[in-house]
Design a protein around this motif. Structure first.
Motif, PDB file in Angstrom:
ATOM      1  N   ASP A 157       0.830  -1.212   0.000  1.00 42.00           N
ATOM      2  CA  ASP A 157       0.000   0.000   0.000  1.00 42.00           C
ATOM      3  C   ASP A 157       0.863   1.260   0.000  1.00 42.00           C
ATOM      4  O   ASP A 157       0.564   2.233  -0.697  1.00 42.00           O
ATOM      5  N   ALA A 158       1.939   1.215   0.798  1.00 40.03           N
ATOM      6  CA  ALA A 158       2.828   2.384   0.872  1.00 40.03           C
ATOM      7  C   ALA A 158       3.494   2.613  -0.486  1.00 40.03           C
ATOM      8  O   ALA A 158       3.646   3.756  -0.925  1.00 40.03           O
ATOM      9  N   TYR A 159       3.876   1.523  -1.147  1.00 38.33           N
ATOM     10  CA  TYR A 159       4.470   1.640  -2.487  1.00 38.33           C
ATOM     11  C   TYR A 159       3.494   2.340  -3.438  1.00 38.33           C
ATOM     12  O   TYR A 159       3.871   3.289  -4.132  1.00 38.33           O
ATOM     13  N   GLU A 160       2.253   1.870  -3.450  1.00 35.39           N
ATOM     14  CA  GLU A 160       1.247   2.447  -4.359  1.00 35.39           C
ATOM     15  C   GLU A 160       1.058   3.942  -4.093  1.00 35.39           C
ATOM     16  O   GLU A 160       0.990   4.756  -5.007  1.00 35.39           O
ATOM     17  N   MET A 161       0.991   4.279  -2.802  1.00 37.25           N
ATOM     18  CA  MET A 161       0.756   5.676  -2.433  1.00 37.25           C
ATOM     19  C   MET A 161       1.937   6.550  -2.868  1.00 37.25           C
ATOM     20  O   MET A 161       1.762   7.605  -3.471  1.00 37.25           O
ATOM     21  N   LEU A 162       3.130   6.066  -2.587  1.00 36.78           N
ATOM     22  CA  LEU A 162       4.335   6.832  -2.919  1.00 36.78           C
ATOM     23  C   LEU A 162       4.475   6.968  -4.434  1.00 36.78           C
ATOM     24  O   LEU A 162       4.816   8.041  -4.946  1.00 36.78           O
ATOM     25  N   TYR A 163       4.199   5.888  -5.131  1.00 34.78           N
ATOM     26  CA  TYR A 163       4.310   5.919  -6.587  1.00 34.78           C
ATOM     27  C   TYR A 163       3.363   6.974  -7.176  1.00 34.78           C
ATOM     28  O   TYR A 163       3.768   7.798  -7.993  1.00 34.78           O
ATOM     29  N   ARG A 222      13.693  -5.060 -12.299  1.00 30.43           N
ATOM     30  CA  ARG A 222      12.650  -4.865 -11.298  1.00 30.43           C
ATOM     31  C   ARG A 222      12.249  -3.399 -11.205  1.00 30.43           C
ATOM     32  O   ARG A 222      12.960  -2.520 -11.697  1.00 30.43           O
ATOM     33  N   ASP A 223      11.138  -3.183 -10.550  1.00 24.68           N
ATOM     34  CA  ASP A 223      10.626  -1.826 -10.325  1.00 24.68           C
ATOM     35  C   ASP A 223      11.673  -0.985  -9.573  1.00 24.68           C
ATOM     36  O   ASP A 223      12.162  -1.395  -8.511  1.00 24.68           O
ATOM     37  N   PRO A 224      12.036   0.196 -10.104  1.00 22.01           N
ATOM     38  CA  PRO A 224      13.112   0.995  -9.495  1.00 22.01           C
ATOM     39  C   PRO A 224      12.830   1.455  -8.065  1.00 22.01           C
ATOM     40  O   PRO A 224      13.750   1.543  -7.258  1.00 22.01           O
ATOM     41  N   LEU A 225      11.570   1.749  -7.740  1.00 26.44           N
ATOM     42  CA  LEU A 225      11.279   2.208  -6.377  1.00 26.44           C
ATOM     43  C   LEU A 225      11.466   1.050  -5.388  1.00 26.44           C
ATOM     44  O   LEU A 225      12.058   1.235  -4.317  1.00 26.44           O
ATOM     45  N   LYS A 226      10.976  -0.126  -5.748  1.00 25.88           N
ATOM     46  CA  LYS A 226      11.150  -1.277  -4.849  1.00 25.88           C
ATOM     47  C   LYS A 226      12.637  -1.566  -4.650  1.00 25.88           C
ATOM     48  O   LYS A 226      13.090  -1.881  -3.555  1.00 25.88           O
ATOM     49  N   ARG A 227      13.401  -1.458  -5.736  1.00 21.15           N
ATOM     50  CA  ARG A 227      14.838  -1.708  -5.640  1.00 21.15           C
ATOM     51  C   ARG A 227      15.510  -0.642  -4.769  1.00 21.15           C
ATOM     52  O   ARG A 227      16.381  -0.950  -3.948  1.00 21.15           O
ATOM     53  N   PHE A 228      15.090   0.587  -4.953  1.00 24.34           N
ATOM     54  CA  PHE A 228      15.673   1.696  -4.192  1.00 24.34           C
ATOM     55  C   PHE A 228      15.447   1.493  -2.693  1.00 24.34           C
ATOM     56  O   PHE A 228      16.369   1.634  -1.886  1.00 24.34           O
ATOM     57  N   VAL A 229      14.227   1.131  -2.334  1.00 24.19           N
ATOM     58  CA  VAL A 229      13.900   0.930  -0.917  1.00 24.19           C
ATOM     59  C   VAL A 229      14.731  -0.221  -0.351  1.00 24.19           C
ATOM     60  O   VAL A 229      15.290  -0.138   0.751  1.00 24.19           O
ATOM     61  N   SER A 230      14.840  -1.286  -1.114  1.00 27.28           N
ATOM     62  CA  SER A 230      15.625  -2.431  -0.671  1.00 27.28           C
ATOM     63  C   SER A 230      17.104  -2.036  -0.507  1.00 27.28           C
ATOM     64  O   SER A 230      17.781  -2.487   0.423  1.00 27.28           O
TER      65      SER A 230
END
Lengths: 288, 288
Positions: free
Chosen positions: A9-15, B101-109
């Motif tokens: 959910d946080a990912y979706e919101m931030l995106y 992979r999705d850049p935001l997910k990678r960035f957070v990781s």
């Protein structure tokens, strides 16, 4: 709610809030041609060629439906016949029924950045008068120097006539400081994408990968290349060829290169990284 | 002429770059990935440590990039070079598998991993105590955090699970949130994203695919965040070892990182990820 759901959910919101990127382009048209460009990529030249002001659109390429949205332009009526034809041309391009030439203008990102820094700094002199004196005084310039600078800036109205007087080292030096302030702001503190050097090449690459169009039907023009491909193209279709290229060459490009070379760090590379790759990819589309 | 030579100097000194990839191989598959794109998982699959190369794209010659754990001219690395030659010359017989992979997910990781890595370094302790004191934590709190971090060794692939934070019973998540915030601020405002685990991945891939003469239909693209688990299913299909541990950082506080980005992130996050998102979306079109 479990942790995975919370993260999702946080990912979706931030995106949605910060990363749902829209791409902006300048579109122009004539009876024979549809131009795609952007600020600092032949935009003033194209205005003179088409005899119409810039029309700027925002495209949300990520939602996979190609539509464009009018962005503010005070000089234009959003329902003029010129604009209606732009919309019509765009529909034809998206639906592969276009008969006009599609001309894409692009350029080397470093050359574009240097030109953007000059343009943004000159605008700053006009819009930020209040802090001009205190800024220059903090660098050790006298009120006399600043008066002289201000007088020079007001001595002509058009950028093409506003060359930095080589015989006046003080004005040169003051311009160097202004460019340095702007470069520091744009690379360290401010929003690079909100400047005249907002991305151009990469949005073009995603545009070309989003619409179903045969790339062989597109005319790519690198505006920095010689001979003048854009001028020659306009001649070939019997269009108005502007005599003035609006180059910022006389406004101290060498000062900007000097600052970039001696006073910047990895941030310059990081800000241009994607644009350089986009430029190289467009070059392969252009030359293959 | 002067501007042209200054351009070349800035370009060569500040902009020109090499593109880095992790390359791995098995008898049936050749994998292209990068840190934070299933790299530890792939090490387990191929039972070898990471092998990292740089390329001066569009030139496709491989250059060994530092790796202290592997011998540069081992048989395994020789085979990677042979596979690469075959790919570049279009006579490759192995599957080419590109992980992205999705850049935001990678960035957070990457934020999670970089922060955990920093916390694990002995010399960081010198700064850890004063850094957390400024947020109001006591020596006892910081001792507890250090004890938590030391309770497993990072090279142990099971360590991630033992590090999960109990949100209800300790101040560890609060301290971790402060550390994530410090790291995020450093990365977005002061540090070099390209030197972190969040260095570009999709952009170099896009450039690579536009530099080598390869039929994209022959490439297997796998978005590692998608379900069902395409990578696991592919490994099963070629009868390869399927690691049971996905090494996800999902229990180490990505929710805290999202929370910080949502509340405190500004245009810098978008600017840092825009180019990667454009490339990600183009890779997605190649994939689907």
């Amino acid at each position: 709610m479990n942790i995975r759901q919370e993260v999702s959910d946080a990912y979706e919101m931030l995106y949605k809030q910060q990363l749902n990127i829209k791409y902006t382009f300048n579109f122009s048209q004539t009876n024979k041609t549809f131009f795609i460009h952007n600020p600092k990529v032949g935009s003033r030249y194209i205005i003179q060629a088409c005899l119409h002001d810039t029309t700027r659109f925002e495209i949300n390429l990520l939602d996979k439906s190609i539509h464009f949205k009018w962005t503010s332009n005070v000089d234009f009526h959003s329902n003029s016949s010129y604009l209606n034809e732009l919309y019509q041309d765009w529909d034809n391009i998206v639906n592969n029924t276009n008969k006009k030439d599609i001309v894409i203008l692009y350029r080397d990102p470093l050359k574009r950045l240097v030109s953007a820094i000059i343009q943004d700094s000159l605008s700053l002199i006009e819009t930020d008068k209040l802090s001009l004196y205190s800024k220059f005084e903090s660098f050790g310039f006298s009120k006399n120097d600043i008066d002289l600078f201000d007088k020079w800036n007001h001595s002509v109205e058009h950028v093409n006539n506003l060359s930095i007087p080589l015989g006046n080292p003080t004005i040169h030096e003051m311009m160097w400081y202004l460019y340095k302030i702007h470069i520091d702001n744009i690379l360290k503190k401010d929003d690079f994408h909100a400047s005249h050097s907002s991305p151009h090449n990469l949005p073009l690459v995603i545009l070309l990968n989003s619409i179903n169009i045969d790339r062989n039907k597109i005319k790519f023009i690198d505006i920095d290349e010689t001979p003048d491909e854009l001028g020659n193209y306009l001649k070939s279709i019997e269009m108005n060829v502007p005599t003035n290229k609006h180059s910022n060459n006389k406004m101290g490009k060498e000062l900007v290169y000097d600052i970039l070379l001696n006073h910047t760090d990895y941030r310059l590379h990081n800000n241009l990284y994607g644009e350089i790759v986009g430029y190289d990819i467009l070059k392969t589309y252009h030359t293959s | 002429m002067k501007n042209s030579s200054m351009y070349n100097e800035v370009y060569n000194d500040k902009i020109k770059d090499t593109y880095k990839f992790n390359l791995s191989q098995t008898p049936k598959a050749f994998f292209i990935n990068n840190p934070k794109v299933a790299s530890r998982y792939l090490c387990e699959v191929v039972r070898q440590n990471t092998t990292r190369f740089s390329l001066n794209l569009p030139d496709t010659e491989l250059h060994w990039y530092e790796n202290s754990d592997l011998i540069k001219d081992s048989k395994y690395v020789d085979e990677i070079r042979t596979d690469w030659d075959n790919i570049v010359n279009n006579r490759n017989k192995k599957d080419i598998v590109i992980l992205y992979r999705d850049p935001l997910k990678r960035f957070v990781s990457a934020i999670v991993q970089d922060t955990m890595g920093w916390l694990g370094m002995g010399q960081s302790r010198l700064l850890l105590y004063p850094a957390l004191h400024t947020f109001g934590f006591t020596d006892s709190d910081v001792d507890m955090l250090c004890h938590w971090r030391e309770s497993a060794h990072p090279s142990d692939y099971g360590f991630v699970k033992r590090y999960s934070m109990d949100k209800d019973t300790s101040s560890i998540p609060l301290m971790m949130k402060c550390l994530y915030k410090i790291h995020l601020n450093n990365l977005l405002k002061r540090g070099d994203v390209e030197s972190s685990h969040a260095s570009s991945h999709c952009i170099p891939l896009l450039y690579l695919l536009n530099s080598i003469n390869i039929d994209r239909n022959k490439i297997k693209f796998i978005d590692i965040d998608e379900t069902p688990d395409e990578l696991g299913n592919y490994l099963k299909s070629i009868e390869m070892n399927v690691p049971i541990n996905k090494h996800s950082n999902s229990i180490l506080g990505p929710d805290l990182v999202y929370d910080i980005l949502l509340s405190d992130g500004d245009f810098r996050l978008r600017n840092a990820l825009t180019a990667e998102y454009v490339a990600y979306n183009i890779l997605k079109t190649y994939h689907t």
